[in-house]
Design an enzyme around this catalytic site. Structure first.
Site, PDB file in Angstrom:
ATOM      1  N   HIS A 102      -5.373  15.040   7.542  1.00  0.00           N
ATOM      2  CA  HIS A 102      -5.256  14.592   6.143  1.00  0.00           C
ATOM      3  C   HIS A 102      -3.931  15.054   5.556  1.00  0.00           C
ATOM      4  O   HIS A 102      -3.755  16.227   5.234  1.00  0.00           O
ATOM      5  CB  HIS A 102      -6.424  15.132   5.308  1.00  0.00           C
ATOM      6  CG  HIS A 102      -6.443  14.616   3.901  1.00  0.00           C
ATOM      7  ND1 HIS A 102      -7.558  14.050   3.323  1.00  0.00           N
ATOM      8  CD2 HIS A 102      -5.490  14.571   2.945  1.00  0.00           C
ATOM      9  CE1 HIS A 102      -7.290  13.681   2.090  1.00  0.00           C
ATOM     10  NE2 HIS A 102      -6.029  14.001   1.816  1.00  0.00           N
ATOM     11  N   GLU A 110     -12.824  15.169  -5.771  1.00  0.00           N
ATOM     12  CA  GLU A 110     -11.766  16.192  -5.763  1.00  0.00           C
ATOM     13  C   GLU A 110     -11.587  16.690  -7.204  1.00  0.00           C
ATOM     14  O   GLU A 110     -10.646  16.316  -7.911  1.00  0.00           O
ATOM     15  CB  GLU A 110     -10.446  15.623  -5.212  1.00  0.00           C
ATOM     16  CG  GLU A 110      -9.396  16.722  -4.983  1.00  0.00           C
ATOM     17  CD  GLU A 110      -8.035  16.197  -4.552  1.00  0.00           C
ATOM     18  OE1 GLU A 110      -7.819  14.965  -4.538  1.00  0.00           O
ATOM     19  OE2 GLU A 110      -7.159  17.031  -4.247  1.00  0.00           O
ATOM     20  N   ASP A 160      -2.892  18.385   3.650  1.00  0.00           N
ATOM     21  CA  ASP A 160      -2.860  17.528   2.464  1.00  0.00           C
ATOM     22  C   ASP A 160      -1.436  17.214   2.007  1.00  0.00           C
ATOM     23  O   ASP A 160      -1.064  16.062   1.870  1.00  0.00           O
ATOM     24  CB  ASP A 160      -3.673  18.156   1.311  1.00  0.00           C
ATOM     25  CG  ASP A 160      -4.220  17.134   0.320  1.00  0.00           C
ATOM     26  OD1 ASP A 160      -4.094  15.926   0.588  1.00  0.00           O
ATOM     27  OD2 ASP A 160      -4.785  17.556  -0.704  1.00  0.00           O
ATOM     28  N   TRP A 220       1.851  17.625  -5.828  1.00  0.00           N
ATOM     29  CA  TRP A 220       0.587  18.358  -5.903  1.00  0.00           C
ATOM     30  C   TRP A 220       0.695  19.790  -5.394  1.00  0.00           C
ATOM     31  O   TRP A 220      -0.110  20.642  -5.736  1.00  0.00           O
ATOM     32  CB  TRP A 220      -0.504  17.615  -5.116  1.00  0.00           C
ATOM     33  CG  TRP A 220      -0.847  16.300  -5.730  1.00  0.00           C
ATOM     34  CD1 TRP A 220      -1.762  16.079  -6.719  1.00  0.00           C
ATOM     35  CD2 TRP A 220      -0.270  15.021  -5.430  1.00  0.00           C
ATOM     36  NE1 TRP A 220      -1.789  14.746  -7.043  1.00  0.00           N
ATOM     37  CE2 TRP A 220      -0.889  14.075  -6.267  1.00  0.00           C
ATOM     38  CE3 TRP A 220       0.706  14.572  -4.533  1.00  0.00           C
ATOM     39  CZ2 TRP A 220      -0.574  12.712  -6.243  1.00  0.00           C
ATOM     40  CZ3 TRP A 220       1.022  13.221  -4.512  1.00  0.00           C
ATOM     41  CH2 TRP A 220       0.391  12.315  -5.354  1.00  0.00           C
ATOM     42  N   HIS A 254      -0.342  13.404   3.125  1.00  0.00           N
ATOM     43  CA  HIS A 254       0.256  12.281   2.377  1.00  0.00           C
ATOM     44  C   HIS A 254       1.739  12.224   2.728  1.00  0.00           C
ATOM     45  O   HIS A 254       2.569  12.806   2.030  1.00  0.00           O
ATOM     46  CB  HIS A 254       0.072  12.483   0.870  1.00  0.00           C
ATOM     47  CG  HIS A 254      -1.362  12.480   0.434  1.00  0.00           C
ATOM     48  ND1 HIS A 254      -1.931  11.407  -0.240  1.00  0.00           N
ATOM     49  CD2 HIS A 254      -2.353  13.383   0.596  1.00  0.00           C
ATOM     50  CE1 HIS A 254      -3.212  11.678  -0.484  1.00  0.00           C
ATOM     51  NE2 HIS A 254      -3.491  12.873   0.008  1.00  0.00           N
ATOM     52  N   HIS A 275     -11.028  10.107  -0.592  1.00  0.00           N
ATOM     53  CA  HIS A 275     -10.838  11.276  -1.452  1.00  0.00           C
ATOM     54  C   HIS A 275     -12.064  11.287  -2.360  1.00  0.00           C
ATOM     55  O   HIS A 275     -12.199  10.427  -3.238  1.00  0.00           O
ATOM     56  CB  HIS A 275      -9.580  11.123  -2.309  1.00  0.00           C
ATOM     57  CG  HIS A 275      -8.303  11.458  -1.598  1.00  0.00           C
ATOM     58  ND1 HIS A 275      -7.836  10.728  -0.541  1.00  0.00           N
ATOM     59  CD2 HIS A 275      -7.388  12.441  -1.815  1.00  0.00           C
ATOM     60  CE1 HIS A 275      -6.691  11.267  -0.129  1.00  0.00           C
ATOM     61  NE2 HIS A 275      -6.392  12.300  -0.884  1.00  0.00           N
ATOM     62  N   GLN A 288      -4.353   5.409  -4.817  1.00  0.00           N
ATOM     63  CA  GLN A 288      -4.145   6.614  -5.630  1.00  0.00           C
ATOM     64  C   GLN A 288      -4.548   6.427  -7.093  1.00  0.00           C
ATOM     65  O   GLN A 288      -5.060   7.331  -7.733  1.00  0.00           O
ATOM     66  CB  GLN A 288      -2.673   7.040  -5.557  1.00  0.00           C
ATOM     67  CG  GLN A 288      -2.304   8.247  -6.405  1.00  0.00           C
ATOM     68  CD  GLN A 288      -2.935   9.537  -5.922  1.00  0.00           C
ATOM     69  OE1 GLN A 288      -2.495  10.144  -4.962  1.00  0.00           O
ATOM     70  NE2 GLN A 288      -4.006   9.963  -6.586  1.00  0.00           N
TER      71      GLN A 288
HETATM   72  N1  17E Z   1      -3.504  12.542  -4.218  1.00  0.00           N
HETATM   73  C1  17E Z   1      -4.744  12.975  -4.560  1.00  0.00           C
HETATM   74  O1  17E Z   1      -5.497  12.243  -5.222  1.00  0.00           O
HETATM   75  N2  17E Z   1      -5.151  14.193  -4.178  1.00  0.00           N
HETATM   76  C2  17E Z   1      -4.349  14.979  -3.482  1.00  0.00           C
HETATM   77  N3  17E Z   1      -4.786  16.202  -3.116  1.00  0.00           N
HETATM   78  C3  17E Z   1      -3.046  14.555  -3.119  1.00  0.00           C
HETATM   79  C4  17E Z   1      -2.667  13.310  -3.496  1.00  0.00           C
HETATM   80  C5  17E Z   1      -2.131  15.443  -2.344  1.00  0.00           C
HETATM   81 FE   FE2 Z   2      -5.301  14.061  -0.169  1.00  0.00          FE
END
Ligand code: 17E
Ligand code: FE2
Length: 422
Positions: A60, A216, A312, A318, A62, A213, A155
């Site tokens: 995982h 989170e 990540d 982030w 980005h 995702h 996203q």
């Molecule tokens: N985008 C997201 O929604 N959550 C993350 N942890 C990252 C990008 C890195």
């Molecule tokens: Fe992520």
């Protein structure tokens, strides 16, 4: 290169010689004794009794956002949501060359730490999908270093972003390997649920993997995992579905979790925790006591569910740090999750190798077994525990039978002078 001698394999008492032909493992022979280094021959490598494992896995990351921290603005609050805002500003400046250059640089950072399998999320809430196109090219261009899986990642939402559904479908048609989602970010709970129905249907219809995702957030009301798990169970897709982050599980109460875990076990999906990222992004709305903001890693593991660790981010809106070393993430994850007990230390590498390979559905393409690709990594330690204790490193990475990376450890020397007993 055609063989490694004196290799220590996890779970075996004696040393082994591994041989390969045309990049495929052709012999795994137990040794009665340690062989002399000369026995490796000019085409071989002497592991010197250190661990030889299949490649480390990054399940995982980005890559599209990597190496953009501070451009044009830093994430001052440290929250996930400000990260998404800052990324939207940077995304407006992205070009194909910019994406490809940063992705290749980051892949090299991963490969320098023995990683040969990578799953990247790519933001597809971008009209035109230029970034996805660039990353599909990177997937081919980087084949000598890594196998890359690409997740179509919305996203800014599937339901709450204009044209979100069409962009997801287009991304799959262009060749994304997996379908993503972000239900906790959709504007309403109903949209979050609808996005999960949409993406599971899309994945099943086109025979793609799923990596969402999911939850989170520290919000204990964020309960999309139960929906994802149930859709997975009904479709029998457990081996192909992953829930990433699920940090809200760290805030659910135990009564809800006891019900939730029943559904999770029935679904048999995989989990990915990004411990450094989550300890940094979560807990941001707490004073004290302050939540850790991670999913329930040991509890998932003890329940027989597949769970692994991932990075990540590397230097993005982030998370400002990261160097490609997944063993650093394992170290942090084991600390944060209260997993430094004896048994967990003995098998720690599972969480960045076999479990991650299972989440990525690598199947027979992964592992040290006859007939599988000669993708092997030599470590600086003789056991999982020693690797962690010494903050050890990857000394060599072999891919399809060829050495792609070697590392020499720094030497320590003491000045002459007064010293205690040796
Ligand atoms: N985008 C997201 O929604 N959550 C993350 N942890 C990252 C990008 C890195
Ligand atoms: Fe992520």
């Amino acid at each position: 290169m055609n063989q490694i001698i004196n290799a220590r394999l996890r779970g075996h008492a004696c040393l082994h010689t591994l041989r390969w032909t045309d990049g495929i493992i052709s012999a795994i022979e137990p040794q009665a004794d340690t062989l002399s280094a000369a026995a490796a021959g000019s085409e071989g490598l002497d592991a010197g009794g250190k661990l030889v494992i299949p490649p480390l896995v990054e399940p995982h990351i980005h890559l599209d956002a990597a190496l953009t921290a501070g451009e044009p603005h830093w994430n001052r609050s440290g929250t996930l949501f400000e990260g998404i805002e800052r990324w939207a500003e940077r995304k407006a400046l992205v070009t194909r060359e910019d994406t490809k250059t940063r992705a290749h640089r980051t892949i090299r950072m991963l490969a320098a730490h023995g990683i040969q399998h990578v799953r990247t999320h790519v933001d597809v809430t971008e009209p035109g999908l230029g970034t996805l196109q660039a990353m599909l090219e990177v997937r081919d261009e980087a084949r000598d270093l890594v196998d890359l899986q690409i997740v179509a990642f919305p996203q800014e939402g599937i339901e709450s972003f204009a044209g979100g559904r069409a962009l997801m479908s287009e991304a799959v048609a262009m060749g994304a390997d997996a379908v993503g989602g972000i239900p906790h970010f959709e504007n309403t709970r109903e949209q979050g649920v609808a996005s999960l129905h949409f993406l599971m249907e899309l994945a099943e219809r086109h025979d793609r993997l799923v990596d969402v995702h999911c939850d989170e957030t520290d919000d204990p009301q964020s309960r999309f995992l139960e929906v994802l798990a149930e859709l997975t169970r009904v479709r029998g897709m457990g081996a192909r579905v992953t829930a990433s982050h699920t940090t809200a599980m760290g805030s659910y109460d135990n009564a809800y979790c006891s019900k939730l875990f029943r559904v999770l076990r029935q679904a048999g999906l995989s989990f990915i925790s990004c411990p450094t990222e989550s300890i940094h992004l979560q807990g941001r709305f707490d004073s004290y006591p302050k939540r850790r903001g991670l999913t329930r890693v040991p509890e998932l593991d003890r329940a027989g569910l597949n769970v692994c660790f991932a990075q990540d981010s590397i230097v993005d809106p982030w998370y400002p740090l990261g160097n490609g070393n997944i063993v650093r993430i394992l170290d942090a994850g084991l600390h944060i999750c209260h997993m430094l007990g004896y048994e967990d230390l003995q098998r720690a590498l599972d969480f960045v190798t076999d479990h991650s390979a299972r989440a990525m559905a690598l199947g027979e393409g992964y592992g040290i077994a006859l007939g599988r690709p000669a993708n092997l990594v030599l470590l600086s330690a003789t056991s999982d525990y020693e690797l962690l204790r010494t903050q050890g490193h990857v000394l060599a990475s072999i891919r399809h039978g060829k050495v792609i990376m070697r590392r020499t450890m720094g030497e320590l020397s003491w000045a002459e002078g007064p010293a205690g007993p040796a």
